[in-house]
Design an enzyme around this catalytic site. Structure first.
Site: not given
Ligand SMILES: Nc1ncnc2c1ncn2[C@@H]1O[C@H](COP(=O)(O)OP(=O)(O)O)[C@@H](O)[C@H]1O
Ligand SMILES: [Mg+2]
Lengths: 85, 232, 748, 85
Positions: C51, C97
């Site tokens: 990430h 998300h």
């Protein structure tokens, strides 16, 4: 029997409560000093009938977990009372 | 910059302030002036607009916290003295919370935020903000709100209608004001109302978003022209 | 508990629990020249996660074209930026998300919007528009309805409150996403070139501040994983990993940040998103080639007893890291005060190239900035085509099966399929108009059109991706996502300026997924080159898997374009007598398409072949014809082919209008009606412009034919095949989603 | 003294409560029969210090009237308890 039910739902401890935080500032600005730890939750009331206090309690608890509270971020509690109507 | 100063109140969370600023600036002879919520003076403005948005996030209730901002004491006094005050969307909610307009705005009956082009029927031209329309005229302003469901007790509603203080009603393109044309469940399709003297008007739809055909409608101009004339 | 956490010995299990491989851990030891302590381990595990560190993707992403005369800011900053003339630039980026939204759809989606907004206003740009690209399972599953309903509410409530219009997006419903919904949000901001702010911690001696919300134990994944093993259940309970969005504070942060950048009260600003204080501070130092020193004891807390580990790794929302010179401090504080935001000095920029963390002056971390940021391992590997592809390609229904499909009822099925049906139920919950720039919002066209106040121009923007294509043909799928976005732009007369992407894939450690990723990236790179659309920002989301397997590879493309003169936009006012012109020839390709998926309920075959030269030339001519007003309306042919495109055009025409489509004599109607071959458009051309249009198309050497006309009989007719009342088809299309969402609440 | 305060806000009787109705239908759809008269209100909690139970009570009542409830459409009640922390 018929019971009056009150369910109380609130964000879990440690969870940011933007409404509570904003409300706390607002109350302070209104001149109410010494107000702390404001939290804004839900208060859900209804009437339900069932066989017994226990049976209704079990059902209400299930309703809370399935629908009335979002147990990922909220905790709940409830109170039952014989319907006095 | 010259022109009649029109105050636009900025609360924390107001987000249509620039749109209203542009709308006022688009009217010849009007001069938009910012009014910061912490101020306690009106800086000589001759008219006031409470713009849309989410003052204080609409937390607790839309308008509930904003109405206690320092500037609001002045706004209330200005309104009581007959000065023209327009509340758009969140501004309308603040005016009801402040007691300048009767009733309250509840969560939309559909429980969803609703944003769409909306036809309105002008039911009263007796306010500065509606005098440029014909009675019964259909105008198109967008709506965008989650708490626009106007409620008041029947006595109040009857009085509002009796006194011609219902300024705008939700309608369809044919002027019908039935439930199908009602985006939020408002009592009697009420979209906007006036106070006793007509100098204070609140409405949920956005005339500030109807200032140019490029974005769909220019019907909003009449509202701001009326504001300017009342302020001049 | 906190003591236990702080002094936890770094054992192999602890390393594993942090998701670091043994060789990665050895690399850490090598870079430090010693064993890391517990806090340092947490920091590395975060910064070296996919990430933050992009260890599986970085190398490949460099294949994207990212330059061009219009590029003001390429990849590497919080968002990319392209020039739109008149001294203005558009700053934009897309972000996922997905996992937070799977756990808590409302807050996950809301904080996703919050994060992408900050990426844009961190650069000094005022956000002017949002788009959301969503993927869910099938709507007949109540849990999917729950996720869908609350994701949409979350996106709406956050953007509406902050005052940024949501003007477009896309939604696909497919079982492939049942266990793992995708929530991608894109934000665009506008800025004057000279206001552009970079996120660097320049100037040793300058002070470092935290502006905005206080820090709680939000989203401390590594820690919470650990907590569950090392702490009692109820202690774990009190360590939420779900972040709660506070759009009101975000709005204040937005205004304060723009004000302090515009007034020159800061040297650098960086939002504290994923990996919060850790990544923001180390990345700012890395960009400036400086060091940084933070004392966590100075960071305002929301909860008592937080360890340095927790403060460093917290993902509490609505926070900014600001670097300012001593002479800027007063102005900075005044702005924070004006917007009622806490602003606290927490550290200093240093010249020792170290990322140092203190607690009350006592050192808890001492790591070379380079080790954290550039030390990230990079993995590239050669993988073969996974066998599933050959099987899929073979799994193409025979022509007799296709021939057995009744075309008109197939059209009904397609129009009422939630993926193709109107998304009105969704976008009516979004404020589409605030800021008064929305010329074309969601609905009317594939792309949104926004005026740029103070200029004659308008921005066009669209998000697109067909994951089924990418699943059946990763490379084609990547290219086709770019191509469809470009077609959507061409339909409103705009030419591409730049692209952002959000690459949603499964677990890259699996060869099949890695292959999909590599190929999709190449497809995107090829298409972006061919269509002059440099990639200026983007985001990678791996590990989108559920017990039922990986999602379809879903490389979502967000494309931004410019219409120089807003007066040349399509009028969209077709009327009876207008002609339909089909550009790009008749369709034949049904593989991996909607007819198979929605009507035959099977996935197979190959995705449509990609002809980038045709895409480029056809987009060009469509753009010109739209700008000249020769075409009053243009619609690209995508999901559901010509049949669906024609129906959608009809739904946009004045009430009473109908449409009549001619099909080629030869062959059955299925290919021409439902084929999804690329580079194709339908134009609506008024009678008086037809001569001109014919000549232009002929001279351009573009394949086209007259495909029918607009009628006044309110029917949708395919000559020689069948017809339906427009009203009936339109009702199905308009209400498909609403009908499925009727009940107002669903069980979680 | 410091008191823990619980404020309960609910729409006045006669005002229809769409949220309550929706939950009622949802509960029914989930198979919970005999649930009636569901109302969704707010439950606001905070800590406040003051001189006496009475004094705090007066202040909380004022907070409710001024801010916590909109008495045009809502009614409120509250409970105080010595803070046991
Ligand atoms: N999640 C969403 N949010 C906002 N608008 C959306 C969303 N999904 C679809 N739309 C809008 O609905 C319209 C149709 O979407 P889509 O079918 O994807 O268009 P196209 O196929 O032409 O790209 C577009 O204007 C798009 O912006
Ligand atoms: Mg699309």
């Amino acid at each position: 029997m018929t019971a009056r039910v009150e369910v109380f739902v609130q964000l879990k401890d440690g969870m940011l409560d933007p409404q509570g935080k904003t409300l706390e500032h607002a109350l302070e600005a209104l001149g109410y000093a010494g107000v702390e730890d404001v939290r804004v939750g839900k208060w859900i009331t209804f009437a339900v009938d069932g066989d017994s206090h226990e049976e209704i309690g079990r059902r209400v608890d299930e309703m809370c977990r399935r629908l009335l509270a979002n147990t990922v971020i909220e905790r709940y509690s409830y109170e039952l009372a014989e319907d006095g109507r | 910059m010259s022109g009649v100063p029109i105050g636009i109140v900025r609360f924390p969370g107001t987000n249509c302030d620039q749109d209203v600023f542009d709308a006022v600036a688009a009217i010849d002879g009007a001069r938009p002036v910012w009014l910061w919520h912490k101020e306690t003076e009106l800086a000589g403005v001759r008219g006031i607009v409470l713009a849309g948005g989410f003052a204080y996030g609409d937390y607790l209730r839309a308008g509930a916290i904003a109405r206690f901002s320092p500037i609001m004491e002045r706004v209330i006094a200005f309104a009581r003295s007959g000065g023209p005050v327009l509340g758009i969307c969140n501004g309308f909610q603040i005016l009801t919370e402040a007691g300048l307009l009767p009733g309250a705005l509840m969560r939309n009956a559909g429980l969803r935020f609703v944003c769409r082009e909306q036809w309105l029927r002008v039911d009263s031209t007796a306010t500065p903000f509606s005098r440029h329309f014909r009675e019964g005229q259909l105008v198109r302003f967008p709506v965008a709100h989650g708490e626009g469901n106007y409620v008041a007790d029947d006595a109040t509603l009857d009085r509002l209608e009796g006194d011609g203080r219902v300024v705008f009603r939700y309608a369809d393109s044919t002027g019908e004001t039935g439930p199908l044309a009602n985006p939020n469940g408002s009592a009697r399709n009420i979209a906007g109302i006036a106070d006793e003297r007509g100098n204070v008007v609140g409405l949920m739809p956005h005339p500030d978003r109807a200032m140019s055909l490029l974005v769909g409608s220019e019907d909003g101009r009449g509202v701001f022209r009326g504001l300017l004339e009342a302020a001049a | 508990m906190t003591v236990a956490l702080r002094d936890t010995p770094v054992t192999p299990d602890v390393v594993a629990a942090h998701g670091l491989r043994t060789d990665e851990y050895e690399r850490v030891v090598e870079l430090l020249g010693r064993e890391p302590n517990f806090t340092e381990l947490g920091v590395f595990s975060l910064m070296w996660s996919e990430h933050c560190g992009y260890k599986y993707s970085r190398a490949l992403l460099s294949e994207f074209p990212s330059t061009g005369p219009q590029v003001v800011q390429g990849p590497g900053e919080n968002a990319g930026a392209v020039d739109v003339g008149h001294g203005l630039a558009v700053v934009f980026k897309m972000e996922s998300h997905n996992h937070p939204s799977a756990v808590e759809p409302y807050q996950g989606a809301a904080t996703g919007v919050g994060g992408i907004l900050r990426d844009v206003f961190t650069m000094g740009a005022r956000p002017i528009a949002m788009l959301d690209s969503l993927r869910f399972g099938a709507l007949d599953d109540p849990h999917v309805r729950y996720l869908f309903r609350h994701v949409v509410r979350g996106v709406g409530d956050y953007g509406n409150c902050v005052g940024v219009p949501t003007v477009g997006g896309e939604i696909v419903f497919d079982d492939a996403y049942a266990g793992n919904p995708l929530v991608n949000a894109m934000c665009l901001g506008l800025i004057r070139h000279d206001d552009l702010m970079r996120a660097s911690a320049a100037g040793p001696g300058n002070a470092v501040y935290v502006l905005g919300a206080s820090t709680g134990r939000d989203g401390i994944h590594g820690a919470s994983k650990l907590a569950s093993t090392e702490l009692s259940a109820d202690a774990a309970e009190s360590r939420p990993t779900v972040q709660i969005g506070d759009p009101f504070t975000e709005k204040l942060l937005l205004e304060a940040t723009l004000e302090l950048i515009a007034s020159g009260a800061a040297v650098g600003v960086q939002d504290m998103g994923a990996a919060g204080l850790t990544s923001s501070s180390s990345e700012m130092a890395a960009r400036a080639g400086t060091g940084i020193e933070i004392d966590v004891a100075l960071v305002p807390r929301r909860e008592p007893g937080m360890t340095p580990y927790e403060v460093l790794l917290s993902e509490s929302q609505e926070r900014m890291l600001v670097v300012a010179r001593p002479d800027q401090e007063a102005a900075l504080m005044a702005i924070a005060e004006k917007w009622d935001l806490p602003c606290t000095r927490v550290g200093t920029v240093t010249d020792d190239d170290l990322w140092r963390v203190l607690e009350d002056g006592e050192e808890v971390c001492r790591i070379p900035v380079a080790a954290l940021v550039d030390g990230v391992p990079r993995y590239v590997r050669e993988v073969e085509e996974p066998p599933y592809l050959a099987e899929l390609h073979a799994r193409m229904p025979g022509s007799e099966v296709i021939a057995g499909v009744d075309p008109m009822s197939a059209l009904e099925t397609l129009l009422s399929a939630p993926t193709i049906a109107s998304k009105r139920w969704v976008w009516e919950q979004y404020d589409q108009h605030v800021q008064t720039n929305t010329i074309l919002g969601p609905g009317p066209a594939g792309a949104a059109l926004l005026r740029i106040k103070g200029t004659p121009g308008a921005l066009a923007v669209s998000t697109d991706c067909n994951g089924r294509y990418a699943y059946c043909d990763p490379r084609r799928g990547g290219a086709l996502a770019v191509a469809e976005a470009a077609r959507n732009l061409a339909c409103v007369g705009a030419r591409p300026l730049g692209v952002t992407d959000c690459l949603n894939f499964g677990n890259p450690e699996k060869d099949a997924v890695y292959f999909q990723f590599v190929e999709a990236v190449r497809g995107i790179a090829e298409a972006c080159r061919a269509l002059d659309a440099p990639v200026v920002s983007g985001n990678v989301s791996f590990y989108n898997e559920s017990p039922t397997g990986a999602i379809y590879p879903t490389p979502t493309i967000g494309m931004v374009g410019l219409l120089e003169d807003v007066e040349t936009r399509p009028r969209g006012d077709g009327s009876a007598g207008d002609t339909l012109i089909l550009i790009g020839g008749d369709g034949a390709h049904l593989g991996a398409g909607s007819l198979l998926a929605e009507v035959l309920e099977t996935v197979g075959g190959r995705a449509p072949a990609v002809d980038l030269e045709a895409e480029r030339r056809h987009a060009e001519i469509v753009r010109e014809l739209v700008r000249e007003g020769a075409a009053v309306l243009a619609q690209d042919v995508s999901d559901g082919g010509l049949a669906v495109a024609a129906a959608e055009i009809c739904f946009g025409l004045p009430a009473g209008c109908g449409i009549e489509v001619e099909l080629p004599e030869a062959g059955g109607p299925h290919g021409p009606m439902f084929g999804e071959d690329g580079a194709r458009y339908v134009l609506v051309v008024p009678a008086e412009r037809q001569g001109a249009v014919r000549r232009r198309l002929a001279s351009a050497g573009v394949g086209w034919r007259e495909a029918g006309r607009v009628t006044d009989d309110g029917r949708i007719r395919f000559l020689g095949v069948g017809e339906r009342p427009r009203a009936e088809l339109e009702r199905r299309w308009r209400n498909a989603i609403e009908d499925r969402m009727e009940s107002l609440e669903d069980e979680r």
